[in-house]
Motif scaffolding. Sequence first.
Motif, PDB file in Angstrom:
ATOM      1  N   GLY A  49       8.912   3.956   1.904  1.00 31.45           N
ATOM      2  CA  GLY A  49       7.716   3.906   2.322  1.00 31.45           C
ATOM      3  C   GLY A  49       7.074   4.833   2.288  1.00 31.45           C
ATOM      4  N   LEU A  50       7.553   6.708   2.650  1.00 31.23           N
ATOM      5  CA  LEU A  50       6.726   7.592   2.420  1.00 31.23           C
ATOM      6  C   LEU A  50       6.098   8.386   0.898  1.00 31.23           C
ATOM      7  N   GLU A  51       7.485   7.790   0.308  1.00 30.77           N
ATOM      8  CA  GLU A  51       7.253   8.007  -1.588  1.00 30.77           C
ATOM      9  C   GLU A  51       6.594   7.694  -1.754  1.00 30.77           C
ATOM     10  N   ALA A  65       2.044  -4.042   3.203  1.00 28.02           N
ATOM     11  CA  ALA A  65       2.929  -3.320   1.580  1.00 28.02           C
ATOM     12  C   ALA A  65       4.573  -2.964   1.481  1.00 28.02           C
ATOM     13  N   LEU A  66       4.599  -2.544   3.060  1.00 26.47           N
ATOM     14  CA  LEU A  66       6.334  -1.738   3.400  1.00 26.47           C
ATOM     15  C   LEU A  66       6.853  -3.472   2.874  1.00 26.47           C
ATOM     16  N   ILE A  67       6.534  -4.330   3.781  1.00 26.34           N
ATOM     17  CA  ILE A  67       7.031  -5.723   4.211  1.00 26.34           C
ATOM     18  C   ILE A  67       7.235  -6.309   2.719  1.00 26.34           C
ATOM     19  N   ALA A  68       6.073  -6.715   2.230  1.00 25.80           N
ATOM     20  CA  ALA A  68       6.233  -6.662   0.404  1.00 25.80           C
ATOM     21  C   ALA A  68       6.919  -5.868  -0.646  1.00 25.80           C
ATOM     22  N   ALA A  69       7.140  -4.920  -0.390  1.00 24.45           N
ATOM     23  CA  ALA A  69       8.479  -4.629  -1.172  1.00 24.45           C
ATOM     24  C   ALA A  69       9.533  -4.564  -0.764  1.00 24.45           C
ATOM     25  N   LEU A  70       9.573  -5.106   0.566  1.00 22.91           N
ATOM     26  CA  LEU A  70      11.967  -4.560   0.915  1.00 22.91           C
ATOM     27  C   LEU A  70      11.882  -5.551   0.082  1.00 22.91           C
ATOM     28  N   PRO A  71      12.250  -6.710  -0.816  1.00 25.06           N
ATOM     29  CA  PRO A  71      13.153  -7.233  -1.966  1.00 25.06           C
ATOM     30  C   PRO A  71      13.405  -5.632  -2.602  1.00 25.06           C
ATOM     31  N   ASP A  72      12.697  -5.178  -3.336  1.00 23.50           N
ATOM     32  CA  ASP A  72      12.367  -3.621  -3.993  1.00 23.50           C
ATOM     33  C   ASP A  72      13.090  -2.883  -3.698  1.00 23.50           C
ATOM     34  N   ILE A  73      13.541  -2.347  -2.457  1.00 23.36           N
ATOM     35  CA  ILE A  73      14.438  -1.961  -1.803  1.00 23.36           C
ATOM     36  C   ILE A  73      16.548  -2.191  -1.670  1.00 23.36           C
ATOM     37  N   ASN A  74      16.801  -1.558  -2.157  1.00 21.39           N
ATOM     38  CA  ASN A  74      18.478  -1.961  -2.272  1.00 21.39           C
ATOM     39  C   ASN A  74      19.059  -0.640  -2.134  1.00 21.39           C
ATOM     40  N   ILE A  75      19.381  -0.913  -1.047  1.00 23.52           N
ATOM     41  CA  ILE A  75      20.371   0.532  -0.075  1.00 23.52           C
ATOM     42  C   ILE A  75      22.403   0.069  -0.243  1.00 23.52           C
ATOM     43  N   ASP A  76      22.391   0.971  -0.917  1.00 25.10           N
ATOM     44  CA  ASP A  76      24.072   1.088  -1.239  1.00 25.10           C
ATOM     45  C   ASP A  76      24.925   2.458  -0.543  1.00 25.10           C
ATOM     46  N   ALA A 112      10.835  -0.450  14.123  1.00 26.17           N
ATOM     47  CA  ALA A 112      10.855  -0.826  15.021  1.00 26.17           C
ATOM     48  C   ALA A 112      10.001  -2.269  14.707  1.00 26.17           C
ATOM     49  N   ILE A 113      10.097  -2.747  13.029  1.00 28.21           N
ATOM     50  CA  ILE A 113       9.437  -3.566  12.538  1.00 28.21           C
ATOM     51  C   ILE A 113       9.732  -4.810  12.292  1.00 28.21           C
ATOM     52  N   PRO A 114       9.525  -5.761  12.344  1.00 29.71           N
ATOM     53  CA  PRO A 114      10.823  -7.178  12.936  1.00 29.71           C
ATOM     54  C   PRO A 114      11.334  -7.546  11.349  1.00 29.71           C
ATOM     55  N   ALA A 115      10.280  -7.121  10.640  1.00 32.54           N
ATOM     56  CA  ALA A 115      10.855  -8.213   8.558  1.00 32.54           C
ATOM     57  C   ALA A 115      11.815  -7.527   8.836  1.00 32.54           C
ATOM     58  N   VAL A 116      11.629  -5.564   8.353  1.00 32.07           N
ATOM     59  CA  VAL A 116      13.040  -4.301   8.228  1.00 32.07           C
ATOM     60  C   VAL A 116      13.938  -4.430   9.054  1.00 32.07           C
TER      61      VAL A 116
END
Length: 237
Positions: A49-51, A65-76, A112-116
Amino acid sequence: MTQDTPKIVVAIDGFSSSGKSTMARRLASQIGYRYIDSGAMYRAVALYGLEHGMVSADGTVDEPALIAALPDINIDFIPLADGSQHTMLNGVDVEHEIRQLRVSNVVSPVAAIPAVRHILVEKQQRMGHDKGIVMDGRDIGTTVFPDAELKIYVDASAQTRAQRRFKELVEKGSAVTFEEVLANVMHRDMIDRSRAESPLRRADDAIAIDNSAMSLDEQDEWLFREFQRTIKNIMSE
Ligand code: DC
C-alpha cells in the motif's frame, strides 16, 4: 517424537514485540514444525500500500484502492538455509523492509480492514490445514485456528516490549529514539485491542504467560513443556 506422534497446531498470540515470534520460531525449529509469522503478512500488505500510494506515511488508507488491489498482492515465505524464513511480496524478498518503522507506523490501520483480514485469514488457514504448524499473531487462537490444540497468550509490559524493539531496530541500523518506539508500541496496542474485527484478546482456552522477567531459555523450556503436555494428553485420549 515418533512417526505416530500426532501433529498439532500451536497458536501464539500477544501484543507487538511481546517476544511471541521468537518463542514461536524457536519452538517450531525444536519440534520440526513450520513457523508462520502472520504479522509479516499484514506488514507486506501495508508495504504494498505504501509503495503504490494507497497508504500514506501518516497511516491514512485509501481503502477502496487497497481492497481492489488485494488479488494482486501475493505473499509467500521462503525457507533459508539457516532455518529462518523470509517474507516474499510478489516474488521480492521484503523481510528487511517490512520491519522498518515506516511500515510499523501504518500496519495497524491496514490490519483493521475486514477485507484484508478475510483474505489473509483464509490463507493462514490453508497453511495450517495439515497441522504441524506454529503460527503467531493476534487472532490465531480466536479466529484463525479456534480449534488449535495448544494456544498461548503472551504478555509483557509496554516498556519491556518497547525496549526489545528499540534494541532490535538499533542493531539493524535504524536511527530511532526509544520514545518513538514506545509511542509506536502503545499506539499499536490501542488499535489492535480496540478494532472491531478480530481484536487482540486472549482465547478462553489459551494459557497466558508474562515473559517480562524470563530468559529465552526459560521461555523455551516452558513452551516445550506445554507442547509435550498437550501431545501426551492427546495420545492418552
Ligand atoms: O506482530 P507484528 O507487530 O509484526 O504485527 C504487525 C501488525 O499486524 C500489528 O499491527 C497487528 C497486526 N496483526 C493482526 O492484526 N493480526 C495478526 N494475526 C497478526 C498481526
